[in-house]
Design a protein around this motif. Sequence first.
Motif, PDB file in Angstrom:
ATOM      1  N   ALA A 243       9.027  28.207  44.341  1.00  0.00           N
ATOM      2  CA  ALA A 243       8.256  26.958  44.412  1.00  0.00           C
ATOM      3  C   ALA A 243       8.823  25.909  43.469  1.00  0.00           C
ATOM      4  CB  ALA A 243       6.791  27.239  44.081  1.00  0.00           C
ATOM      5  N   GLU A 244       9.233  26.333  42.280  1.00  0.00           N
ATOM      6  CA  GLU A 244       9.789  25.385  41.319  1.00  0.00           C
ATOM      7  C   GLU A 244      11.142  24.860  41.790  1.00  0.00           C
ATOM      8  OE1 GLU A 244       9.681  22.808  38.559  1.00  0.00           O
ATOM      9  OE2 GLU A 244       8.034  24.233  38.766  1.00  0.00           O
ATOM     10  N   MET A 245      11.929  25.720  42.407  1.00  0.00           N
ATOM     11  CA  MET A 245      13.217  25.294  42.924  1.00  0.00           C
ATOM     12  C   MET A 245      13.052  24.314  44.085  1.00  0.00           C
ATOM     13  SD  MET A 245      15.093  28.989  42.698  1.00  0.00           S
ATOM     14  CE  MET A 245      16.731  28.535  43.217  1.00  0.00           C
ATOM     15  N   ARG A 246      12.049  24.510  44.881  1.00  0.00           N
ATOM     16  CA  ARG A 246      11.776  23.585  45.986  1.00  0.00           C
ATOM     17  C   ARG A 246      11.372  22.216  45.458  1.00  0.00           C
ATOM     18  NH1 ARG A 246       8.160  25.122  50.996  1.00  0.00           N
ATOM     19  NH2 ARG A 246       8.972  23.071  51.485  1.00  0.00           N
ATOM     20  N   ALA A 247      10.699  22.194  44.330  1.00  0.00           N
ATOM     21  CA  ALA A 247      10.217  20.933  43.768  1.00  0.00           C
ATOM     22  C   ALA A 247      11.321  20.153  43.077  1.00  0.00           C
ATOM     23  CB  ALA A 247       9.086  21.214  42.769  1.00  0.00           C
ATOM     24  N   TYR A 248      12.515  20.746  42.990  1.00  0.00           N
ATOM     25  CA  TYR A 248      13.605  20.131  42.240  1.00  0.00           C
ATOM     26  C   TYR A 248      14.766  19.843  43.194  1.00  0.00           C
ATOM     27  CZ  TYR A 248      16.238  19.242  37.931  1.00  0.00           C
ATOM     28  OH  TYR A 248      16.926  18.667  36.910  1.00  0.00           O
ATOM     29  N   PRO A 249      14.822  18.636  43.788  1.00  0.00           N
ATOM     30  CA  PRO A 249      15.816  18.376  44.836  1.00  0.00           C
ATOM     31  C   PRO A 249      17.264  18.379  44.368  1.00  0.00           C
ATOM     32  CG  PRO A 249      14.686  16.361  44.205  1.00  0.00           C
ATOM     33  CD  PRO A 249      13.945  17.485  43.547  1.00  0.00           C
ATOM     34  N   LEU A 250      17.514  18.289  43.060  1.00  0.00           N
ATOM     35  CA  LEU A 250      18.900  18.262  42.585  1.00  0.00           C
ATOM     36  C   LEU A 250      19.484  19.658  42.426  1.00  0.00           C
ATOM     37  CD1 LEU A 250      18.644  15.499  39.844  1.00  0.00           C
ATOM     38  CD2 LEU A 250      19.540  15.289  42.155  1.00  0.00           C
ATOM     39  N   LEU A 251      18.677  20.664  42.644  1.00  0.00           N
ATOM     40  CA  LEU A 251      19.097  22.030  42.350  1.00  0.00           C
ATOM     41  C   LEU A 251      20.069  22.582  43.380  1.00  0.00           C
ATOM     42  CD1 LEU A 251      18.420  24.287  40.276  1.00  0.00           C
ATOM     43  CD2 LEU A 251      16.804  25.150  41.949  1.00  0.00           C
ATOM     44  N   GLY A 252      21.111  23.233  42.894  1.00  0.00           N
ATOM     45  CA  GLY A 252      22.007  24.007  43.736  1.00  0.00           C
ATOM     46  C   GLY A 252      22.099  25.399  43.135  1.00  0.00           C
ATOM     47  N   VAL A 253      22.388  26.391  43.942  1.00  0.00           N
ATOM     48  CA  VAL A 253      22.437  27.775  43.476  1.00  0.00           C
ATOM     49  C   VAL A 253      23.753  28.402  43.911  1.00  0.00           C
ATOM     50  CG1 VAL A 253      21.362  30.052  43.582  1.00  0.00           C
ATOM     51  CG2 VAL A 253      19.926  28.005  43.624  1.00  0.00           C
ATOM     52  N   GLN A 254      24.385  29.124  43.000  1.00  0.00           N
ATOM     53  CA  GLN A 254      25.558  29.920  43.349  1.00  0.00           C
ATOM     54  C   GLN A 254      25.206  31.386  43.187  1.00  0.00           C
ATOM     55  OE1 GLN A 254      29.488  28.855  41.825  1.00  0.00           O
ATOM     56  NE2 GLN A 254      29.891  31.013  41.412  1.00  0.00           N
ATOM     57  N   VAL A 255      25.439  32.145  44.245  1.00  0.00           N
ATOM     58  CA  VAL A 255      25.079  33.557  44.239  1.00  0.00           C
ATOM     59  C   VAL A 255      26.268  34.375  44.736  1.00  0.00           C
ATOM     60  CG1 VAL A 255      24.057  33.294  46.541  1.00  0.00           C
ATOM     61  CG2 VAL A 255      23.463  35.287  45.146  1.00  0.00           C
ATOM     62  N   SER A 256      26.467  35.537  44.140  1.00  0.00           N
ATOM     63  CA  SER A 256      27.560  36.417  44.559  1.00  0.00           C
ATOM     64  C   SER A 256      27.077  37.414  45.603  1.00  0.00           C
ATOM     65  CB  SER A 256      28.130  37.170  43.351  1.00  0.00           C
ATOM     66  OG  SER A 256      28.790  36.279  42.474  1.00  0.00           O
ATOM     67  N   LEU A 257      27.828  37.485  46.689  1.00  0.00           N
ATOM     68  CA  LEU A 257      27.581  38.478  47.728  1.00  0.00           C
ATOM     69  C   LEU A 257      28.938  39.062  48.084  1.00  0.00           C
ATOM     70  CD1 LEU A 257      25.357  39.664  49.626  1.00  0.00           C
ATOM     71  CD2 LEU A 257      26.104  37.983  51.328  1.00  0.00           C
ATOM     72  N   TYR A 258      29.086  40.369  47.932  1.00  0.00           N
ATOM     73  CA  TYR A 258      30.414  40.980  47.999  1.00  0.00           C
ATOM     74  C   TYR A 258      30.762  41.597  49.352  1.00  0.00           C
ATOM     75  CZ  TYR A 258      29.771  40.425  43.003  1.00  0.00           C
ATOM     76  OH  TYR A 258      29.531  39.894  41.759  1.00  0.00           O
ATOM     77  N   SER A 259      29.757  41.973  50.095  1.00  0.00           N
ATOM     78  CA  SER A 259      30.000  42.627  51.386  1.00  0.00           C
ATOM     79  C   SER A 259      28.701  42.650  52.165  1.00  0.00           C
ATOM     80  CB  SER A 259      30.513  44.053  51.174  1.00  0.00           C
ATOM     81  OG  SER A 259      30.614  44.752  52.401  1.00  0.00           O
ATOM     82  N   MET A 260      28.800  42.708  53.487  1.00  0.00           N
ATOM     83  CA  MET A 260      27.601  42.881  54.302  1.00  0.00           C
ATOM     84  C   MET A 260      27.279  44.354  54.467  1.00  0.00           C
ATOM     85  SD  MET A 260      26.802  39.828  54.566  1.00  0.00           S
ATOM     86  CE  MET A 260      25.281  40.129  55.461  1.00  0.00           C
ATOM     87  N   LYS A 261      28.083  45.217  53.866  1.00  0.00           N
ATOM     88  CA  LYS A 261      27.793  46.651  53.830  1.00  0.00           C
ATOM     89  C   LYS A 261      27.086  46.942  52.511  1.00  0.00           C
ATOM     90  CE  LYS A 261      31.662  48.188  56.742  1.00  0.00           C
ATOM     91  NZ  LYS A 261      32.036  46.846  57.228  1.00  0.00           N
ATOM     92  N   PRO A 262      25.815  47.308  52.548  1.00  0.00           N
ATOM     93  CA  PRO A 262      25.037  47.494  51.327  1.00  0.00           C
ATOM     94  C   PRO A 262      25.695  48.430  50.315  1.00  0.00           C
ATOM     95  CG  PRO A 262      23.600  47.578  53.236  1.00  0.00           C
ATOM     96  CD  PRO A 262      24.997  47.547  53.756  1.00  0.00           C
ATOM     97  N   GLU A 263      26.305  49.499  50.809  1.00  0.00           N
ATOM     98  CA  GLU A 263      26.877  50.474  49.888  1.00  0.00           C
ATOM     99  C   GLU A 263      28.048  49.892  49.097  1.00  0.00           C
ATOM    100  OE1 GLU A 263      28.825  51.138  53.953  1.00  0.00           O
ATOM    101  OE2 GLU A 263      26.813  50.669  53.135  1.00  0.00           O
ATOM    102  N   ILE A 264      28.792  48.968  49.712  1.00  0.00           N
ATOM    103  CA  ILE A 264      29.921  48.355  49.003  1.00  0.00           C
ATOM    104  C   ILE A 264      29.428  47.340  47.983  1.00  0.00           C
ATOM    105  CG2 ILE A 264      31.946  46.870  49.277  1.00  0.00           C
ATOM    106  CD1 ILE A 264      32.479  48.212  51.936  1.00  0.00           C
TER     107      ILE A 264
END
Length: 495
Positions: A243-264
Motif C-alpha cells: 500500500a505504501e509503495m502504491r502511494a509513492y509514484p516515484l518508486l521503482g523496484v529492482q528484484v533478482s530472479l534467477y530461474s523459472m525453475k524453483p529448485e534452481i
Amino acid sequence: MFFKLKSNVIFRNYVSFGYITDNRNFGYRQTSHHENFIGDKILSESGAVFLSALEKLPLSIEDIAKKINVKFEDVDYSIIKNDAIEFFYMLENDGFVVSGNTMQDCFDKDTKFSYKTIEPEMVEGIQSMTELHMQKSTQDFFDEFNNGKPHLTNLHIEITSKCNERCLHCYIPHDYKESSIKPELFYNILEQSKNMNLLHLTISGGEPMLHKDFCNFLKKCKEYDFSVNVLSNLTALNAEILAEMRAYPLLGVQVSLYSMKPEIHDEITQSIGSFEKTKIGILKLVENDIPLQISCPILQQNKNSYPEVIQWAKKLKINVGDDFGIIARYNHTTQNLKFRLSLDEIYELIKKKKKTDPKYFEQLEKTAEKKRNISPSDYICSVCSSSICITECGNVYPCAGWQDYLIGNLKTTSLKDIWENSDRVNYLRGLRNQDFPKCVNCPDKEFCTMCMVRNANEDPLGNPFTVNEYFCRIAKINRQIASEWREKLNHLQHQ
C-alpha cells in the motif's frame, strides 16, 4: 484554468536555475518504452521561480500568478499570468505539468505508470513539441555551474545488513549481515540530503523490507520529494508495504530472479521457497502498477535456464538485466567466484544472443559509440563525482560494493563535509581514465566498463589499480562477436 505538477515529477530550485525531472533517468523502463524518451530539463532563473509556484495539487492560474507576482512586483499581473500560461503549456508538452478546466481535469490527466495501458505502438507515437535534449548532460551542467565542483545527485542507503537469503554470488560476506539503521540516523540523512538538493535515493540492504520502519522511511522520502528505487527480493512484501509503495509514484523496484525453475532459484538464494515468494511479489507489483526491473545474474547454476526468466518477464512488460560479471566479496574473499561462468561459457552465451536477442548487439554498438567520445581526462565512474553509499551504521563508502574503503562516518561528520572535504573522496575524485593507461590504450575499451570496485575486491590487497583480467577478456569477446554480427548484417543488407 488549473495547473499542477505531475505526481511523478521532481523539481529543485537552485536559485540561479531550476532542475526538473520525471524520474525516467533514475527509474526502470518497461520493455515497450521508447529508448529516446528523455526526462529532465534545466530551467532558467525566472523559469525556476514560475515553476516554484506550482504544487502537486491543482491551483488556479489566478492563484499561481499571484504567487509569482510576489517575486516580480514591478511586472504587471496580466503579463505574468499570460507568461505563466505559455510556460506551463510548454512544460505540459514536455510531460512535466498537467492543465485542466477543473481540478478534476488535472487529476484525470495526471496519468500514472501502468502495465495495463502502455503498449509499444502507443509509446512510439509520443513526441515532445520542445527540445529536451540538452547540449550537456545534467551532471556536466551541474559540474560546470559549480565551477567543476562535483554535485551529489544520487545516494545509496543500505538500511539493514540483515538478509533472509544467502545468495551464492553475493559480494557482501554473509557473516556481516546482522544490524539495521537507527531511524533517527536515517531521518538525519534525509534532512541533510534535502539541504544538499539531492535528487535520487536507492534503498537496499540486506533485505530492506526486513527493517521494521521500512514503511515509515518511504513516507518520509515522499515527504522530502525524493526519487526512490528499492532493491529487494520481495520475499517480505506484505499488504502494508504494498500500500505504501502504491502511494509513492516515484518508486521503482529492482528484484533478482534467477530461474523459472524453483529448485534452481532456491539453490542460488539458499532459501527454500524463495522462488515462489519472489514470483508472487513480482506479480503483485505488476498488478498494482509499481514499476520494476528484474535482475538476473548468470551463474553456473542458471546458465541454461535464465532465458526463461527473460521470456516470462517480457510477457509482463518487465525489463530484465542479465549479467555474468560476478565480483568478489568486498573483504577480498573469492569463494563466490567459483560460481561465475568461465570465459568459454561466456563466449558461447554471447554467441547464442545473435539468434535470440539481436537488440543485445544493437545496444552494444550504441554503448560503444558513446564510449568513443570518452576522454582520458573524464571521470572513471560516478563514485564520488555524483554518488556515494551509506551503510546501516553510518559508514560512507564510494559505492555499495566497495566497503573496505571507508571515506567517512555520519555519526561524527556531516554528509556535506564528507562530500566536500574527505581526503579519500578527493583522492578518488581526482582519478581519471588516464590513470589506468592499460585501459585507455586497450583496443577493446569501447566494449568494457572500467570498474575500480571489481579490481579492488578481487585483488588480495584491495588495490583498485590492479586491472581485472577476467573482465578484460569479456570485453574482447564482446568486441569479437559484435564485429562478426555487424559483418554478417552488412552482408545480408547488400545481398
